[in-house]
Design an enzyme around this catalytic site. Structure first.
Site, PDB file in Angstrom:
ATOM      1  N   ARG A 165       0.676  -1.171   0.110  1.00 15.27           N
ATOM      2  CA  ARG A 165       0.047   0.046  -0.046  1.00 15.27           C
ATOM      3  C   ARG A 165       0.937   1.252   0.023  1.00 15.27           C
ATOM      4  O   ARG A 165       1.256   1.686   1.279  1.00 15.27           O
ATOM      5  CB  ARG A 165      -1.025   0.188   1.292  1.00 15.27           C
ATOM      6  N   GLY A 255      -7.931 -12.141  -1.975  1.00 16.46           N
ATOM      7  CA  GLY A 255      -6.520 -12.751  -1.418  1.00 16.46           C
ATOM      8  C   GLY A 255      -6.600 -13.245  -0.168  1.00 16.46           C
ATOM      9  O   GLY A 255      -6.002 -14.430   0.452  1.00 16.46           O
ATOM     10  N   ASP A 256      -7.237 -12.403   0.893  1.00 20.41           N
ATOM     11  CA  ASP A 256      -7.303 -13.002   2.306  1.00 20.41           C
ATOM     12  C   ASP A 256      -8.190 -14.354   2.664  1.00 20.41           C
ATOM     13  O   ASP A 256      -7.729 -15.125   3.132  1.00 20.41           O
ATOM     14  CB  ASP A 256      -7.905 -11.909   3.242  1.00 20.41           C
TER      15      ASP A 256
HETATM   16  P1  ADP Z   1      -5.073 -10.279  -3.983  1.00 20.90           P
HETATM   17  O1  ADP Z   1      -6.640  -9.787  -3.321  1.00 20.90           O
HETATM   18  O2  ADP Z   1      -4.378 -10.632  -2.905  1.00 20.90           O
HETATM   19  O3  ADP Z   1      -4.851  -9.635  -5.051  1.00 20.90           O
HETATM   20  P2  ADP Z   1      -6.282 -12.099  -6.292  1.00 20.90           P
HETATM   21  O4  ADP Z   1      -6.940 -11.078  -6.594  1.00 20.90           O
HETATM   22  O5  ADP Z   1      -5.199 -12.713  -6.864  1.00 20.90           O
HETATM   23  O6  ADP Z   1      -5.532 -11.654  -4.670  1.00 20.90           O
HETATM   24  O7  ADP Z   1      -7.216 -13.269  -5.589  1.00 20.90           O
HETATM   25  C1  ADP Z   1      -7.005 -14.150  -4.830  1.00 20.90           C
HETATM   26  C2  ADP Z   1      -7.527 -15.496  -5.321  1.00 20.90           C
HETATM   27  O8  ADP Z   1      -8.870 -15.502  -5.058  1.00 20.90           O
HETATM   28  C3  ADP Z   1      -6.803 -15.984  -6.459  1.00 20.90           C
HETATM   29  O9  ADP Z   1      -5.913 -16.781  -6.755  1.00 20.90           O
HETATM   30  C4  ADP Z   1      -8.118 -16.724  -7.079  1.00 20.90           C
HETATM   31  O10 ADP Z   1      -8.167 -18.061  -6.695  1.00 20.90           O
HETATM   32  C5  ADP Z   1      -9.445 -16.272  -6.523  1.00 20.90           C
HETATM   33  N1  ADP Z   1     -10.020 -15.117  -7.498  1.00 20.90           N
HETATM   34  C6  ADP Z   1      -9.887 -13.868  -7.464  1.00 20.90           C
HETATM   35  N2  ADP Z   1     -10.669 -13.140  -8.321  1.00 20.90           N
HETATM   36  C7  ADP Z   1     -11.211 -14.124  -9.016  1.00 20.90           C
HETATM   37  C8  ADP Z   1     -12.128 -14.169 -10.178  1.00 20.90           C
HETATM   38  N3  ADP Z   1     -12.518 -12.915 -10.675  1.00 20.90           N
HETATM   39  N4  ADP Z   1     -12.660 -15.165 -10.511  1.00 20.90           N
HETATM   40  C9  ADP Z   1     -12.396 -16.374  -9.830  1.00 20.90           C
HETATM   41  N5  ADP Z   1     -11.224 -16.394  -9.008  1.00 20.90           N
HETATM   42  C10 ADP Z   1     -10.860 -15.442  -8.667  1.00 20.90           C
END
Ligand code: ADP
Length: 318
Positions: A165, A255-256
């Site tokens: 952040r 992510g969490d």
């Molecule tokens: P962060 O919130 O840390 O950026 P991500 O956006 O990569 O993490 O999301 C964490 C996990 O949630 C991914 O590894 C995936 O498994 C799931 N996820 C996130 N966005 C999607 C989506 N649009 N469709 C399906 N699964 C998702």
């Protein structure tokens, strides 16, 4: 005994909620903070969890304590401060749809947690989880270090989510130094691809994750890739597990939730993670992907965390 205890920020996220009759912006008051999201995920899956942190002794702080209690997260380690107010974050929608943030944290109570305020009883646990937002300011940075020392000396597995952040750091060099400064204490690390690139200087998935893994002696590295799922490293094993196809409406907390799912798998398997087979790792990441995906189908983070039944259903049908 707790399954997982987490230390870190607990704050209010004010998100855009339309306009008043007079045409002024309305904001919805949401509980926020990555470590609490991870604990909520685990608590909904039936795990015993506890939180270490600080909020203001004000309306917002008491609201946040109530939210944790309602999720059955133990709050003995949550300090209510008379000297600093609860941290507030506002999300602003730009005309082009992009989101920007402003933080009210000067100082926010979450940065004021002191080492001697850590409740020793909470280190009677199996996993200690923390992030990088408690490393931005003193005394919370020293409290985080002290908590890491307690966790290590009592044999807890350490999970770390170095969230970037930029607004919360004096500059990006300091952010990188502090975020990497605790990496060698961690067993399990979860990062996004952008964070991997920021920390290693390269977005090359295989090479830079391998470098981070080796340099800091990690046991498990998870690079989350949004809808594309997750790339992982575990000892000499590496691989990619695709995500689930869902109708995503809000990625907050995905992510969490993913990390909560992984920690759940670590608890359930009752087997040192360096002994896991490729099949066990892939099945665990698939489970975590399912939780991350489910969270994106609903608004918010804490309210969006699924039950075990919902996860099992997606695993069976997705
Ligand atoms: P962060 O919130 O840390 O950026 P991500 O956006 O990569 O993490 O999301 C964490 C996990 O949630 C991914 O590894 C995936 O498994 C799931 N996820 C996130 N966005 C999607 C989506 N649009 N469709 C399906 N699964 C998702």
């Amino acid at each position: 005994m707790y399954d997982v205890v987490a230390l870190g920020e607990l704050l209010i996220d004010f998100t855009p909620a339309g306009q008043s009759e007079q045409g002024n912006c309305l904001f919805a008051c949401n509980p926020g903070g990555a470590p609490a999201n991870v604990l909520t995920c685990l608590a909904r899956l039936g795990k015993r969890t506890g939180f270490l942190g600080k909020v203001g002794d004000d309306q917002f702080g008491r609201f946040l304590r109530q939210v944790l209690r309602a999720e059955t997260i133990a709050t003995e380690g949550l300090v209510l401060s008379a000297e600093a107010q609860t941290t507030l974050a506002f999300v602003h929608l730009q005309p082009d749809g992009e989101r920007s943030f402003s933080f009210y944290r000067s100082p926010g109570a979450d940065t004021m947690l002191k080492p001697d305020e850590l409740k020793a009883a909470l280190f009677n646990a199996r996993i200690f989880h923390f992030g990088s937002l408690s490393l931005t300011n003193e005394p919370a940075r020293s409290a985080t270090m002290a908590a890491l020392q307690s966790a290590k000396s009592r044999g807890l597995l350490v999970s770390y989510d170095p969230n970037l952040r930029p607004l919360l750091w004096p500059d990006l060099t300091e952010a990188k130094t502090q975020m990497l400064g605790v990496m060698d204490q961690a067993d399990v690390v979860k990062i996004s691809r952008d964070e991997l690139e920021f920390l290693t200087g390269s977005g090359h998935l295989e090479q830079s994750s391998e470098r981070l893994f080796q340099q800091y002696g990690l046991s498990m590295l998870l690079v989350t890739l949004g809808e594309d799922g997750c790339y992982f490293r575990l000892g000499r094993l590496g691989g990619h597990v695709p995500g689930f196809r869902v109708r995503a409406v809000d990625a907050t907390g995905a992510g969490d939730a993913f990390l909560g799912g992984m920690l759940y798998q670590i608890l359930q398997r009752r087997k040192a993670i360096d002994q896991w087979t490729l099949e066990e790792m892939e099945a665990s990441v698939r489970f975590a992907n399912a939780i991350g995906a489910l969270v994106t189908t609903r608004q918010g983070a804490i309210p969006a965390m699924p039950t075990l039944g919902e996860v099992v259903q997606l695993l069976a049908t997705g």
